[in-house]
Design an enzyme around this catalytic site. Structure first.
Site, PDB file in Angstrom:
ATOM      1  CG  ASP A  25      -2.162  -1.070   1.182  1.00 49.73           C
ATOM      2  OD1 ASP A  25      -2.044  -2.057   0.672  1.00 49.73           O
ATOM      3  OD2 ASP A  25      -2.445  -1.398   1.850  1.00 49.73           O
ATOM      4  CE  LYS A 130      -3.347  -4.947   1.488  1.00 52.69           C
ATOM      5  NZ  LYS A 130      -3.879  -3.054   2.048  1.00 52.69           N
ATOM      6  CB  CYS A 163      -2.009  -2.673   5.014  1.00 54.20           C
ATOM      7  SG  CYS A 163      -4.226  -2.465   5.052  1.00 54.20           S
TER       8      CYS A 163
HETATM    9  C1  C5J Z   1      -2.868   0.448   6.037  1.00 55.70           C
HETATM   10  C2  C5J Z   1      -4.673   1.283   7.066  1.00 55.70           C
HETATM   11  N1  C5J Z   1      -2.721   0.646   4.321  1.00 55.70           N
HETATM   12  N2  C5J Z   1      -3.547   2.093   7.687  1.00 55.70           N
HETATM   13  N3  C5J Z   1      -4.373   0.732   5.659  1.00 55.70           N
HETATM   14  O1  C5J Z   1      -2.531   0.411   6.820  1.00 55.70           O
HETATM   15  O2  C5J Z   1      -5.707   1.614   6.538  1.00 55.70           O
END
Ligand code: C5J
Length: 224
Positions: A25, A130, A163
């Site tokens: 991400d 995802k 994540c």
């Molecule tokens: C991820 C989030 N990518 N912090 N998402 O960690 O909501």
């Protein structure tokens, strides 16, 4: 096989051709002002230190033709894959699907959903969209990895305790030998990053290993 003798909590051995570099991400929505992370009230500048180490690892994996996997958190434009519980989290003025400075927040195809240019995927690299925090939830990532014979995963990405940690725990349960790269991951909360690293290594590596990017890059450079 390469062994990282100084990995924690004890040496980590990996076969490079069966080891995927996982980039979780690294999206504009988390790293830039005006995205999802900022809408939740976070200071997005806290995620910047992980970028250079992740870039260095990505370059090393690409140079050797090894497997690279990128993930992106996001939802279909009609939000059919977004549970109502996730939609109402945050409590701020903007939520998932609302129009912000980077387009609709956390929606596939919007500017904010894209991976930042410095870490953008190359053709042939695996890209997994995802809807959840974990990369195995409602995705084909397990099939993609097993099809390529991948047994080991080195995790980088943001955010460490959300994540990244969720995906690493899911992978650990599925039998992958997982390592979190200490300086190639960041959290909006430095204390949560430190706690995540400690949790992973605790109890004899209950979720896996941790090591610095320098240790990995030096080991790769000296491998024959
Ligand atoms: C991820 C989030 N990518 N912090 N998402 O960690 O909501």
């Amino acid at each position: 096989m390469i062994t990282l003798a100084a990995a924690q909590p004890y040496p980590y051995t990996f076969p490079p051709v069966r080891t995927a570099l996982v980039l979780i991400d690294f999206q504009r929505d988390f790293l830039e002002p005006g995205g999802f992370g900022a809408a939740l009230g976070n200071d997005v500048s806290t995620l910047a230190p992980s970028l250079a180490p992740a870039q260095a690892l990505l370059a090393a994996w690409r140079q050797r033709g090894l497997t690279v996997l990128h993930t992106r958190e996001g939802h279909a434009p009609d939000l059919r894959d977004c549970p109502p519980s996730k939609l109402i989290r945050g409590g701020g003025p903007l939520t998932i699907g609302d129009l912000g400075p980077l387009g609709r927040i956390l929606i596939q195809g919007e500017p904010g959903h894209a991976i930042i240019p410095a870490l953008a995927p190359h053709p042939g690299e695996i890209v997994i969209d995802k809807p959840g925090k974990g990369m195995f939830h409602r995705t084909t990532v397990d099939q993609e990895l097993r099809h390529r014979g991948i047994t080991h995963l080195m995790f980088t990405g943001v955010t460490t305790e959300v994540c990244v940690q969720t995906s690493m725990r899911e992978a650990n349960d599925r039998g992958y030998e997982c390592l979190l790269v200490e300086d190639a991951t960041d959290s909006y909360f430095p204390a949560f990053k430190a706690a995540t690293l400690a949790m992973i290594r605790a109890q004899g590596g209950i979720v896996g290993w941790t090591a610095s990017s320098t240790l990995i890059l030096e080991a790769l450079a000296h491998a024959h």
